[in-house]
Design an enzyme around this catalytic site. Sequence first.
Site, mmCIF file in Angstrom:
data_model
loop_
_atom_site.group_PDB
_atom_site.id
_atom_site.type_symbol
_atom_site.label_atom_id
_atom_site.label_comp_id
_atom_site.label_asym_id
_atom_site.label_seq_id
_atom_site.Cartn_x
_atom_site.Cartn_y
_atom_site.Cartn_z
ATOM 1 N N CYS A 28 0.192 -7.286 8.558
ATOM 2 C CA CYS A 28 -0.738 -7.993 9.456
ATOM 3 C C CYS A 28 -0.759 -9.503 9.242
ATOM 4 O O CYS A 28 -1.389 -10.222 10.027
ATOM 5 C CB CYS A 28 -2.150 -7.414 9.304
ATOM 6 S SG CYS A 28 -2.812 -7.474 7.627
ATOM 7 N N HIS A 29 -0.071 -10.019 8.253
ATOM 8 C CA HIS A 29 -0.140 -11.447 7.930
ATOM 9 C C HIS A 29 1.255 -11.944 7.623
ATOM 10 O O HIS A 29 1.647 -11.966 6.449
ATOM 11 C CB HIS A 29 -1.067 -11.649 6.732
ATOM 12 C CG HIS A 29 -1.392 -13.074 6.443
ATOM 13 N ND1 HIS A 29 -0.643 -13.852 5.596
ATOM 14 C CD2 HIS A 29 -2.400 -13.858 6.874
ATOM 15 C CE1 HIS A 29 -1.185 -15.051 5.503
ATOM 16 N NE2 HIS A 29 -2.256 -15.076 6.275
ATOM 17 N N PHE A 30 2.044 -12.303 8.484
ATOM 18 C CA PHE A 30 1.945 -12.379 9.941
ATOM 19 C C PHE A 30 3.038 -11.503 10.521
ATOM 20 O O PHE A 30 4.083 -11.352 9.908
ATOM 21 C CB PHE A 30 2.140 -13.822 10.415
ATOM 22 C CG PHE A 30 1.105 -14.771 9.902
ATOM 23 C CD1 PHE A 30 -0.113 -14.893 10.554
ATOM 24 C CD2 PHE A 30 1.328 -15.530 8.764
ATOM 25 C CE1 PHE A 30 -1.063 -15.790 10.103
ATOM 26 C CE2 PHE A 30 0.373 -16.415 8.308
ATOM 27 C CZ PHE A 30 -0.823 -16.551 8.973
ATOM 28 N N VAL A 49 3.794 -12.700 4.837
ATOM 29 C CA VAL A 49 3.499 -13.478 3.641
ATOM 30 C C VAL A 49 2.152 -13.010 3.084
ATOM 31 O O VAL A 49 1.246 -12.664 3.844
ATOM 32 C CB VAL A 49 3.498 -14.996 3.947
ATOM 33 C CG1 VAL A 49 2.444 -15.364 4.964
ATOM 34 C CG2 VAL A 49 3.355 -15.818 2.689
#
EC number: 4.2.1.59
Length: 176
Positions: free
Chosen positions: A70-72, A77
């Site tokens: 979810c990041h990203f 990361v």
Amino acid sequence: MQDRRSSYDYEDLLACGRGELFGAGNAQLPLPPMLMFDRITEINDSGGEHGKGLIRAELDVNPDLWFFACHFKGDPVMPGCLGLDAMWQLVGFFLGWSGGLGPGRALGLGELKFSGQVQPNIKKVVYNIDVKRVMRSKLWLGIADGTMAADGEIFYRAKDLKVGLFRQDAAVQPAV
């Protein structure tokens, strides 16, 4: 209850998250997914640059860790705030390990510098916490410096990490 071993495995960390390591109502680690390390490889109250204590912990990194999805999307990361939180978690653990009573809260830091990113190709993150001061009263306050290294290269440097343990009967409670 005080548990003063010099290292802790993942099951020990989960026990701490359930309130079983230092006693109910005292210092706890968060449970997964917010627990940000897999083991504490060393903890003592006489090491480190200031001779007040040191903590070393490790996180095994793999592409399946929850935050990479979810990041990203397309640019995975580890969020920098999670590495910072791991350092606060370790200072709080040190206070509980030292005999401090009450639940812990992160209270701030003096300075934080990022010089790299933890991406899915990284194999291991190592946190090093150098305790500078522990104040023991109704509020136990730990102040420490910390680094986070990924595959041997330092990516984060934090100065004056502050964590407090607040006894339930203490007059001062953290603002929520």
